[in-house]
Enzyme design. Structure first.
Site, PDB file in Angstrom:
ATOM      1  N   MET A 129      20.091  91.794 -78.185  1.00 52.00           N
ATOM      2  CA  MET A 129      19.018  92.969 -78.476  1.00 52.00           C
ATOM      3  C   MET A 129      18.401  93.714 -77.245  1.00 52.00           C
ATOM      4  SD  MET A 129      15.559  90.569 -79.557  1.00 52.00           S
ATOM      5  CE  MET A 129      14.663  92.380 -79.622  1.00 52.00           C
ATOM      6  N   CYS A 130      17.751  94.748 -77.436  1.00 54.00           N
ATOM      7  CA  CYS A 130      17.157  95.373 -76.346  1.00 54.00           C
ATOM      8  C   CYS A 130      18.411  95.762 -75.464  1.00 54.00           C
ATOM      9  CB  CYS A 130      16.124  94.586 -75.645  1.00 54.00           C
ATOM     10  SG  CYS A 130      14.538  95.361 -75.389  1.00 54.00           S
TER      11      CYS A 130
END
Length: 220
Positions: A129-130
């Site tokens: 994620m991110c």
């Protein structure tokens, strides 16, 4: 007597099979100096609530400082010798949280890139994620994939071989990606469900659906 022994053997074999089938999935969450604390703890917390065996695995020592000066004690430390990585390829899912400095450390670590490639080649679950998908891009495992990640010049140019979508969570087969720190909960719930769990109960305990009705600001 022989038939009785055969009957007992069948029972034991059956119970062993059931025990194996019911054994919870094993998840490895990578930690590196400068990791995003909120994301990482939320992921580990939700996955453990989902009944899975989760190990936080550090690439640099037992105690790992986060991006906001919160230090976490890792469950395991990745061996420096690449020849000893085999046990770390045996998990059912590899999860890569972010934090700009944390991701920079992961991208620069050949052990991490080897793990990412091994999980991709084996068709295992990978969650990132991110800015975490930067690691996957560097490992060369995003070609033809549909992903999301933190938008901007430090991420999107790396995803030329993938299809980038600015969504909360994107699932492409066994690759699960998410957008930003604020999407850690839906990302973690997606990981639980992908591994065969049921995030519904956790969402209820968290009053998660109430958040959808919470205003961004307070009107006077």
């Amino acid at each position: 007597m022989q038939s009785k022994k055969l009957f007992l053997s069948l029972i034991l074999a059956s119970s062993t099979t059931l025990a194996f089938a019911a054994s919870p999935a094993k998840v490895m969450v990578l930690l590196s100096p400068g990791f995003e604390e909120g994301e990482t703890v939320e992921i580990i917390d939700v996955l453990r609530r989902g009944g899975f065996n989760v190990d936080s695995v550090s690439i640099a020592g037992e105690y790992v400082p986060g991006a906001h000066e919160i230090t976490i004690k890792a469950d395991k430390v990745l061996p420096m010798d690449a020849k000893r990585l085999t046990p770390y390829k045996d998990y059912d899912m590899l999860v890569i949280p972010r934090g700009w400095t944390g991701v920079d450390h992961l991208v620069a670590d050949n052990r991490v890139l080897e793990l990412a490639k091994a999980y991709s080649d084996a068709g295992k679950f990978i969650g990132a994620m991110c800015a975490g998908p930067n690691v996957l891009a560097t490992a060369g495992v995003l070609k033809g994939k549909t992903i999301t990640a933190y938008p901007g010049k430090r991420t999107e140019p790396l995803y030329k071989e993938a299809t980038y979508k600015p969504e909360t969570v994107v699932i492409d087969g066994k690759l699960i990606t998410s957008k930003a720190p604020g999407t850690a909960l839906p990302f973690a719930f997606a990981l639980v469900d992908a591994l065969g769990g049921d995030s519904t109960f956790i969402k209820k305990r968290f009053y998660y659906n109430d958040l959808k009705q919470w205003p961004d600001g307070v009107k006077e």
